[in-house]
Design an enzyme around this catalytic site. Structure first.
Site, PDB file in Angstrom:
ATOM      1  CB  CYS A   2       2.197 -29.710  20.770  1.00  0.00           C
ATOM      2  SG  CYS A   2       2.198 -29.173  22.915  1.00  0.00           S
ATOM      3  NE  ARG A  27      -0.340 -32.330  16.540  1.00  0.00           N
ATOM      4  CZ  ARG A  27       0.002 -34.079  16.862  1.00  0.00           C
ATOM      5  NH1 ARG A  27      -0.143 -34.148  15.567  1.00  0.00           N
ATOM      6  NH2 ARG A  27       0.315 -34.210  17.344  1.00  0.00           N
ATOM      7  CD1 TRP A  81      -4.599 -28.215  22.938  1.00  0.00           C
ATOM      8  CD2 TRP A  81      -3.857 -29.954  24.513  1.00  0.00           C
ATOM      9  NE1 TRP A  81      -5.376 -28.973  23.992  1.00  0.00           N
ATOM     10  CE2 TRP A  81      -5.611 -29.568  24.943  1.00  0.00           C
ATOM     11  CE3 TRP A  81      -3.293 -29.921  25.990  1.00  0.00           C
ATOM     12  CZ2 TRP A  81      -6.040 -30.660  25.575  1.00  0.00           C
ATOM     13  CZ3 TRP A  81      -4.001 -30.900  26.430  1.00  0.00           C
ATOM     14  CH2 TRP A  81      -5.589 -31.117  26.432  1.00  0.00           C
ATOM     15  CG  ASN A 107       3.627 -33.035  21.393  1.00  0.00           C
ATOM     16  OD1 ASN A 107       2.943 -33.344  21.401  1.00  0.00           O
ATOM     17  ND2 ASN A 107       2.877 -34.100  20.402  1.00  0.00           N
ATOM     18  N   GLY A 108       4.948 -33.386  24.314  1.00  0.00           N
ATOM     19  CA  GLY A 108       4.580 -34.485  24.838  1.00  0.00           C
ATOM     20  C   GLY A 108       5.011 -33.503  26.760  1.00  0.00           C
ATOM     21  CD  GLU A 487     -19.713 -41.117  18.944  1.00  0.00           C
ATOM     22  OE1 GLU A 487     -18.349 -41.139  20.316  1.00  0.00           O
ATOM     23  OE2 GLU A 487     -18.186 -40.540  18.270  1.00  0.00           O
ATOM     24  CE  LYS A 491     -18.148 -36.525  18.171  1.00  0.00           C
ATOM     25  NZ  LYS A 491     -17.656 -37.955  17.808  1.00  0.00           N
ATOM     26  CD  GLU A 494     -15.954 -33.667  20.725  1.00  0.00           C
ATOM     27  OE1 GLU A 494     -14.993 -34.926  21.253  1.00  0.00           O
ATOM     28  OE2 GLU A 494     -16.920 -35.276  19.785  1.00  0.00           O
ATOM     29  CG  HIS A 510     -32.112 -46.597  39.614  1.00  0.00           C
ATOM     30  ND1 HIS A 510     -32.493 -47.257  40.403  1.00  0.00           N
ATOM     31  CD2 HIS A 510     -32.486 -46.935  37.647  1.00  0.00           C
ATOM     32  CE1 HIS A 510     -33.459 -47.837  39.439  1.00  0.00           C
ATOM     33  NE2 HIS A 510     -32.638 -48.082  38.647  1.00  0.00           N
ATOM     34  CE  LYS A 609      -8.776 -36.321  14.322  1.00  0.00           C
ATOM     35  NZ  LYS A 609     -10.425 -36.708  14.675  1.00  0.00           N
TER      36      LYS A 609
HETATM   37  C1  F6R Z   1     -14.569 -37.528  19.747  1.00  0.00           C
HETATM   38  C2  F6R Z   1     -12.381 -37.756  19.709  1.00  0.00           C
HETATM   39  C3  F6R Z   1     -12.193 -38.098  21.402  1.00  0.00           C
HETATM   40  C4  F6R Z   1     -11.596 -39.190  20.629  1.00  0.00           C
HETATM   41  C5  F6R Z   1     -10.108 -39.994  21.807  1.00  0.00           C
HETATM   42  C6  F6R Z   1      -9.067 -40.580  20.786  1.00  0.00           C
HETATM   43  O1  F6R Z   1     -14.660 -36.689  18.636  1.00  0.00           O
HETATM   44  O2  F6R Z   1     -11.690 -37.779  18.448  1.00  0.00           O
HETATM   45  O3  F6R Z   1     -12.780 -38.886  21.617  1.00  0.00           O
HETATM   46  O4  F6R Z   1     -12.406 -40.958  19.970  1.00  0.00           O
HETATM   47  O5  F6R Z   1      -9.320 -38.960  21.613  1.00  0.00           O
HETATM   48  O6  F6R Z   1      -8.465 -40.633  20.448  1.00  0.00           O
HETATM   49  P1  F6R Z   1      -7.769 -41.914  18.948  1.00  0.00           P
HETATM   50  O7  F6R Z   1      -8.399 -42.862  18.040  1.00  0.00           O
HETATM   51  O8  F6R Z   1      -7.024 -41.170  18.271  1.00  0.00           O
HETATM   52  O9  F6R Z   1      -6.833 -42.664  20.075  1.00  0.00           O
END
Ligand code: F6R
Length: 614
Positions: A2, A27, A81, A107-108, A487, A491, A494, A510, A609
Site C-alpha cells: 500500500c 508499489r 494492495w 499501510n501494514g 534470479e 525475473k 514475475e 532426481h 515493490k
Molecule cells: C524481485 C524482487 C523481490 C525483492 C524482495 C526483497 O524482482 O524485487 O524479490 O528482491 O521483495 O525486497 P527488498 O530488497 O526491498 O528487501
C-alpha cells in the site's frame, strides 16, 4: 505494498494527491482512494481499480458541483494492495469512522483486528469493510472526545502489528496526522505546505526536504509547520535530509518502462556503488561501529534477505567461503527469523534489502541483534528502517528503483557484498595486497564491460521473439550458476507470468527431468568452468528428451556450442565479475519476453515493490 500520501497547504489538494499516488503506483495496488477535510466535514472518494478511475470519479463530482472545485486543501490518499478482504470499493481506503469524524489510510497489518473489531462492535460500532484497517478509524473514533492526539495515541497503543497511518479529523480540517511502526512514512516540508508519503518520489514535485518518521512517533502537519512527538508525548526535532536526486531518476526519461531504464542504468549504478569506496587500490567501506579487529574475529557469516536480495546471498556464499575459508550461508529472512539461528558475537549477519523496509528482513535483523551477532546491512533506501536499526550500514547508492522487479539494486548489492568480502579477506590475511588490488581492478572494470554489453541487445531480443510463447522455462546451473539461475528464473516468471523454475543441474535427474518434453525451453548457465563438463552432460540429457537449449557461456567452447540450440556469449572475464555480467542478458531476456507478451512490466500482478507485511 500500500502507498500513503497526505497534503496540507493552500493549493487544491486533489491534483497533488492524485499525482503523488501515481508516483507510488510501482508499489503495486488494486484500489485507490482519497479523503478530504473541509468545512462540511470529511469527504471520501474511493474505488477498486486504477488511479485513473479515481481521477475520473473526482473530476465528475467537481463538474456536477462546481463550487467544490479547488475547495479542499487538506487530504490523505491511499493505494491499496489487498491483504484482508478482496479488492473492492468498500475495502478500499480511506476508511471513515461511521461517526464521520475520523478518516484513516493505513499501510501494514493489524494483527489483533478481530479482537478489536469484536470489542468495538460490543460498544456499538459498525463496519462496512472486511479489512483489518477499518478497526483503526473506529478505534480512534472510540477514544475521541475532542483531543485528537490523545485519541490517536490511545488507539495506537492497542494496535498489534505494523502500521503507517495518515489520519484526518473533521473537527480539525486544517491538519493531518501521521504515525508509524514497522512501516515507512516520510514527512516532506514545503513552503506553506507540508506532506506525508510512503516514499520519496511522491514528494519530489513539492519538496526535497524530508525526514523519516521514527518508530511510534506522531506527527501533526499543518500548512505552517510540522510537530513531532515521541511515544511519551515529548516534542522532538528531526533533522531534515535534502534529497538531491535529479527528478529524472524517478521518471522514465523516454524509456517505455522503468525496468529497461534501470537495466540500462546498471553500469552507472555499479560505478556509484564501488567508485567512492576505492582509494589507491584499497577498499574503504567507512564502517562506523564494526572495527577491523571485530571483522578479524568473525568465524561464520549468514547472509539474510528475501527474493532477489536472498539470491545475492546465494551467489556470494560460494565466493565468500572460498575467499575467507569460514562457513557462510545464505538464509531466507522469513525462515531465519523463526529458526532460532545459532549465531553469536563471532557471527557476522549481512542483511540485504533494496527498500530497507521488508518486514521479514527487518525482523531477521532484530533477531540477529537480539542474539548478539554483528550486523552489517546492505541497503539502497537511505535512512530506511533496516538502515536505521543496523549496527553498520553500507548503502548501494543505486538511486531510486521504481520497477517492481529489481535489476540495478540486485547488481549493486552484488558488487557491494563482493567489496565487503574482499575487505574482510584482506584484513584476515587470506589475500595479500597484490590479490586485493587485482580484484579491485576487476570490479572496477565491470561498468565498462556491462555498458558494452548493453549496446548489443538485438541477439537477446531475437531469442525472446523465438520463445515468448513458452509455457514453461527451466534454468539450470551449478555452483554460482545455480544461484544466478534462481534470479534469472524469478525475473522471468514475475514479469512475464511464464511458469519457470531454477534447478541445480545435478538435481534434474532426481525428479524434475520428467517435466521436460518436446520443445521445453531450458536455459543452461555454463560459466562455472570447474563443472563445465558436468553441465554439458546435463544439456545432453535434456536435449535427448526434446528440450530446446540456450546456453550462457563466457569462453570459447565448441562442445557446449555444438550441443546447445543457441548461445548467449559473455565477454571473457574473471570469476569476480562473472555474476554481474551473467545476470544482465537474462534480465533483458525476461524484459523482452514480457514486453512481447504485453505484460504490465513495471507493476506485475499481485506484486508489490516494498513488502511491509509478513
Ligand atoms: C524481485 C524482487 C523481490 C525483492 C524482495 C526483497 O524482482 O524485487 O524479490 O528482491 O521483495 O525486497 P527488498 O530488497 O526491498 O528487501
Amino acid at each position: 505494498m500500500c502507498g500513503i500520501v497526505g497534503y496540507v497547504g493552500n493549493k487544491p489538494a486533489s491534483g497533488i494527491l492524485l499525482d503523488a499516488l501515481e508516483k507510488l503506483e510501482y508499489r503495486g495496488y488494486d484500489s485507490a482512494g482519497i479523503a478530504f477535510a473541509g468545512r462540511d466535514g470529511i469527504k471520501v472518494y474511493k474505488t477498486c481499480g486504477r488511479i485513473k478511475q479515481l481521477r475520473e470519479i473526482i473530476a465528475e463530482e467537481s463538474k456536477s458541483d462546481s463550487s467544490r472545485d479547488g475547495e479542499f486543501t487538506v487530504g490523505i490518499g491511499h493505494t491499496r494492495w489487498a491483504t484482508h478482504g478482496r479488492p473492492s470499493d468498500n475495502n478500499a481506503h480511506p476508511h471513515c469512522a461511521h461517526s464521520g469524524k475520523v478518516a484513516v489510510v493505513h499501510n501494514g497489518i493489524i494483527e489483533n483486528y478481530l479482537e478489536l473489531r469484536a470489542f468495538l462492535e460490543a460498544h456499538g460500532h459498525t463496519f462496512s469493510s472486511d479489512t483489518d484497517s477499518e478497526v483503526v478509524s473506529e478505534l480512534i473514533d472510540y477514544y475521541y472526545s475532542g483531543d485528537p492526539v490523545s485519541a490517536v495515541r490511545r488507539a495506537e497503543m492497542q494496535l498489534k502489528g505494523s502500521y503507517a497511518l495518515g489520519i484526518l479529523f473533521s473537527d480539525y480540517p486544517w491538519q493531518i496526522m501521521a504515525i508509524r511502526k514497522d512501516g515507512p512514512l516520510i514527512v516532506g516540508l514545503g513552503k506553506d505546505e507540508n506532506m506525508i508519503a510512503s516514499d520519496i518520489p511522491a514528494l519530489l514535485k513539492h519538496t526535497r526536504d524530508i525526514f523519516r518518521l521514527g518508530e511510534r512517533e506522531l506527527a501533526i502537519l499543518t500548512k505552517d509547520g510540522v510537530t513531532v512527538m515521541d511515544s511519551y508525548g515529548e516534542r522532538i526535532q528531526h533533522e531534515f535530509e535534502h534529497i538531491d536526486w535529479d527528478i529524472d531518476a524517478a521518471e522514465k526519461c523516454g524509456y517505455p518502462h522503468f525496468m529497461i531504464k534501470e537495466i540500462m542504468e546498471q553500469p552507472d549504478a555499479i560505478m556509484k556503488t564501488i567508485g567512492p569506496r576505492i582509494h589507491d587500490g584499497k577498499i574503504d567501506l567507512g564502517l562506523k561501529h564494526i572495527s577491523e579487529e571485530d571483522l578479524k574475529g568473525i568465524t561464520s557469516i549468514k547472509i539474510v534477505g528475501c527474493g532477489s536480495a536472498y539470491h545475492v546471498g546465494m551467489v556470494e556464499k560460494y565466493y565468500m567461503r572460498h575467499l575467507l575459508g569460514i562457513p557462510v550461508d545464505a538464509e531466507l529472512a522469513s525462515e531465519f527469523r523463526y529458526d532460532s539461528p545459532i549465531i553469536d558475537e563471532h557471527t557476522l549477519v549481512i542483511i540485504i534489502s533494496q527498500s530497507g523496509e521488508t518486514l521479514d528482513t527487518l525482523y531477521g535483523l532484530r533477531e540477529a541483534r537480539k542474539r548478539g551477532a554483528r550486523v552489517i546491512s546492505i541497503v539502497n533506501v537511505v535512512a530506511s528502517s533496516i538502515a536505521n536499526e543496523s549496527e553498520d550500514v553500507l548503502y548501494t547508492w543505486a538511486g531510486p528503483e521504481i520497477s517492481v522487479a529489481t535489476t540495478k539494486a540486485y547488481s549493486t548489492q552484488l558488487v557491494l557484498i563482493q567489496l565487503l568480502s574482499l575487505h574482510m579477506a584482506y584484513i584476515k590475511g587470506t589475500i595479500d595486497e597484490k590479490q586485493l588490488s587485482a580484484s579491485v581492478d576487476e570490479l572496477m572494470a565491470i561498468p565498462k564491460m556491462l555498458s558494452d554489453m548493453l549496446k548489443k541487445v538485438e541477439p537477446i531480443q531475437y531469442l525472446a521473439s523465438q520463445y515468448f510463447n513458452s509455457q514453461d522455462v527451466f534454468f539450470i546451473g551449478r555452483n554460482m550458476d545455480y544461484s544466478l539461475s534462481l534470479e534469472a528464473s524469478l525475473k522471468l516468471k514475475e514479469i512475464s507470468y511464464i511458469h519457470s523454475e531454477a534447478y541445480a543441474a545435478g538435481e534434474l535427474k532426481h525428479g524434475s527431468i520428467s517435466l521436460i518434453e518436446d520443445g521445453t525451453l531450458v536455459i543452461a548457465l555454463c560459466t562455472y568452468r570447474p563443472l563445465l563438463e558436468k553441465m554439458v552432460s546435463n544439456i545432453k540429457e535434456v536435449k535427448a528428451r526434446g528440450a530446446k537449449v540456450i546456453a550462457v557461456i563466457n569462453h570459447d567452447d565448441d562442445e557446449t556450442e555444438n550441443v546447445a540450440d543457441h548461445v548467449i556469449r559473455l565477454p571473457e572475464c574473471g570469476t569476480l565479475s562473472l555474476p554481474s555480467l551473467t545476470i544482465v542478458p537474462l534480465q533483458l531476456f525476461a524484459y523482452y519476453i514480457a514486453s512481447l507478451k504485453g505484460c504490465d512490466i513495471d507493476k506485475p500482478r499481485n506484486l508489490a515493490k516494498s513488502v511491509t507485511v509478513e
